[in-house]
Enzyme design. Sequence first.
Site, PDB file in Angstrom:
ATOM      1  N   GLY A 182       0.854  -1.200   0.000  1.00 34.24           N
ATOM      2  CA  GLY A 182       0.000   0.000   0.000  1.00 34.24           C
ATOM      3  C   GLY A 182       0.879   1.236   0.000  1.00 34.24           C
ATOM      4  N   TYR A 234     -16.991  -1.713   4.838  1.00 30.82           N
ATOM      5  CA  TYR A 234     -15.544  -1.478   4.949  1.00 30.82           C
ATOM      6  C   TYR A 234     -15.043  -1.960   6.307  1.00 30.82           C
ATOM      7  CZ  TYR A 234     -11.246   1.331   5.464  1.00 30.82           C
ATOM      8  OH  TYR A 234      -9.959   1.753   5.699  1.00 30.82           O
ATOM      9  N   LYS A 243     -12.053  -4.571   7.411  1.00 32.19           N
ATOM     10  CA  LYS A 243     -10.907  -4.196   8.262  1.00 32.19           C
ATOM     11  C   LYS A 243     -10.827  -5.104   9.482  1.00 32.19           C
ATOM     12  CE  LYS A 243      -8.455  -1.300   7.330  1.00 32.19           C
ATOM     13  NZ  LYS A 243      -7.304  -1.359   6.383  1.00 32.19           N
ATOM     14  N   ASN A 296      -8.420   8.513  13.229  1.00 28.98           N
ATOM     15  CA  ASN A 296      -8.547   9.156  11.909  1.00 28.98           C
ATOM     16  C   ASN A 296      -7.262   9.943  11.653  1.00 28.98           C
ATOM     17  OD1 ASN A 296     -11.210   8.250  12.086  1.00 28.98           O
ATOM     18  ND2 ASN A 296     -12.072  10.174  11.332  1.00 28.98           N
ATOM     19  N   ARG A 351     -14.398  13.632  16.617  1.00 27.34           N
ATOM     20  CA  ARG A 351     -13.381  12.759  16.027  1.00 27.34           C
ATOM     21  C   ARG A 351     -12.038  13.057  16.665  1.00 27.34           C
ATOM     22  NH1 ARG A 351     -17.327  10.863  14.523  1.00 27.34           N
ATOM     23  NH2 ARG A 351     -18.048  10.357  12.424  1.00 27.34           N
TER      24      ARG A 351
HETATM   25  O1  GFB Z   1     -13.884  12.209   7.779  1.00 28.72           O
HETATM   26  P1  GFB Z   1     -15.211  11.606   7.581  1.00 28.72           P
HETATM   27  O2  GFB Z   1     -15.691  11.463   6.175  1.00 28.72           O
HETATM   28  O3  GFB Z   1     -15.202  10.191   8.233  1.00 28.72           O
HETATM   29  O4  GFB Z   1     -16.324  12.485   8.349  1.00 28.72           O
HETATM   30  P2  GFB Z   1     -15.791   9.350   9.459  1.00 28.72           P
HETATM   31  C1  GFB Z   1     -16.181  12.866   9.695  1.00 28.72           C
HETATM   32  C2  GFB Z   1     -17.310  13.805  10.095  1.00 28.72           C
HETATM   33  O5  GFB Z   1     -17.134  15.047   9.421  1.00 28.72           O
HETATM   34  C3  GFB Z   1     -18.713  13.317   9.742  1.00 28.72           C
HETATM   35  C4  GFB Z   1     -18.363  15.476   8.880  1.00 28.72           C
HETATM   36  O6  GFB Z   1     -19.594  13.618  10.804  1.00 28.72           O
HETATM   37  C5  GFB Z   1     -19.050  14.156   8.515  1.00 28.72           C
HETATM   38  O7  GFB Z   1     -20.446  14.354   8.331  1.00 28.72           O
HETATM   39  N1  GFB Z   1     -18.139  16.377   7.729  1.00 28.72           N
HETATM   40  C6  GFB Z   1     -18.493  17.688   7.681  1.00 28.72           C
HETATM   41  C7  GFB Z   1     -17.574  16.064   6.547  1.00 28.72           C
HETATM   42  N2  GFB Z   1     -18.212  18.208   6.484  1.00 28.72           N
HETATM   43  C8  GFB Z   1     -17.626  17.216   5.761  1.00 28.72           C
HETATM   44  C9  GFB Z   1     -17.106  17.178   4.426  1.00 28.72           C
HETATM   45  O8  GFB Z   1     -17.125  18.128   3.672  1.00 28.72           O
HETATM   46  N3  GFB Z   1     -16.550  15.983   4.043  1.00 28.72           N
HETATM   47  C10 GFB Z   1     -16.508  14.881   4.864  1.00 28.72           C
HETATM   48  N4  GFB Z   1     -15.935  13.765   4.426  1.00 28.72           N
HETATM   49  N5  GFB Z   1     -17.030  14.912   6.119  1.00 28.72           N
HETATM   50  C11 GFB Z   1     -14.835   7.466   7.927  1.00 28.72           C
HETATM   51  C12 GFB Z   1     -15.344   6.089   7.663  1.00 28.72           C
HETATM   52  O9  GFB Z   1     -15.758   7.922   8.851  1.00 28.72           O
HETATM   53  O10 GFB Z   1     -13.569   7.544   8.557  1.00 28.72           O
HETATM   54  C13 GFB Z   1     -14.275   5.139   7.284  1.00 28.72           C
HETATM   55  O11 GFB Z   1     -16.411   6.160   6.759  1.00 28.72           O
HETATM   56  C14 GFB Z   1     -13.050   5.226   8.172  1.00 28.72           C
HETATM   57  O12 GFB Z   1     -14.792   3.856   7.309  1.00 28.72           O
HETATM   58  C15 GFB Z   1     -12.562   6.638   8.224  1.00 28.72           C
HETATM   59  O13 GFB Z   1     -13.282   4.758   9.486  1.00 28.72           O
HETATM   60  C16 GFB Z   1     -11.376   6.819   9.149  1.00 28.72           C
HETATM   61  O14 GFB Z   1     -14.881   9.460  10.632  1.00 28.72           O
HETATM   62  O15 GFB Z   1     -17.224   9.667   9.748  1.00 28.72           O
END
Ligand code: GFB
Length: 316
Positions: free
Chosen positions: A15, A141, A145, A170, A214
Amino acid sequence: MRNAVEQNAKIFVAGGETLIGSALLQQLKIRGYKNLVGEPPEEPDLTNQGIVDDFFARDRPEYVFLVAGKSGGIRANQRYPAELMLDNLLVVSHVIDSAYRNGVKKLLYLASPCSYPKHCPQPMSEESLLSGYLEPTNESYAVAKIAGFKLCQAYWQQYGAKFVSGIPANFFGPGDDFSLEDSHVIPALLRKMHEAKVAGAEFVEIWGSGTPRREFVFVDDIADACIFLMQNYDNSEPINIAGGLDVSIRELAELVQNVVGYSGKLRFDPSKPDGMPLKALESRKLKLMGWQPKISFEDALGITYEWFLANENNKK
Ligand code: GFB
């Protein structure tokens, strides 16, 4: 150091093109590890068992960092559950089995914080794994994992293979995916705020309610912890890689605003998913071993923003 990885050891970062993989390759080189095999663009196609077998038989890596597999933010997990799950299942099955059959001395696999149940006592400690239902936005996913670290444990149990697993908080950093739909929250917010600043936009849209929390760790710290664990951790139980900043998405958005210098408004969109309400990892185990993150969150955010600015024209 308990299990010093010899300077001339053959090391494979499976990776190498991922965010964490490229940070790992860089740090291994800085520490004088030169015998790196399968480095991009020479990395074998990890979804193809025959190609992976041939690679291990020919190049015979002694140490393997397994940080491969497709990943993405909350929307990518909702849009591509099959792709994300299958890719990760194939990669872990092929690499772990080939590593065992070709006598790899030690393998470190990186799982994900979404391996923890949706409603988990906070901060989430290793004992809580597999104790409840997963967060639906990333269940497919997460199952893949989890399969990865369970497979490491099974190979340890049945064959005595020294395959260990880490669960990183994260993470983010230079080289991240800055696409608007599929990225994680930090690169997404850096880009949105930057573009809003340049356009003089009145507001930036933030997904969800802003209340989820987070924990974030800079990717170079995660890479540093991976090397530390390869040298010092000999236990089949997964161990958290954490100790970073725990913030709400609203607080995060304000921090990003400061770094970017955007003075407009934040507008939350509750029609977008929040995902897990809380996601911070208990870092005691690793801390007791003598490791903790070194780079401050503000510095890490600044470094990541600098990278974005320098590479803005290559964005998707
Ligand atoms: O980083 P994120 O996509 O991952 O989103 P997760 C974290 C939080 O940020 C969520 C909010 O509550 C989103 O709704 N958020 C606010 C946003 N604005 C935005 C935006 O513009 N983009 C994104 N992406 N989020 C992922 C998992 O979860 O994290 C994976 O789906 C994995 O499986 C990864 O664990 C580390 O922490 O929610």
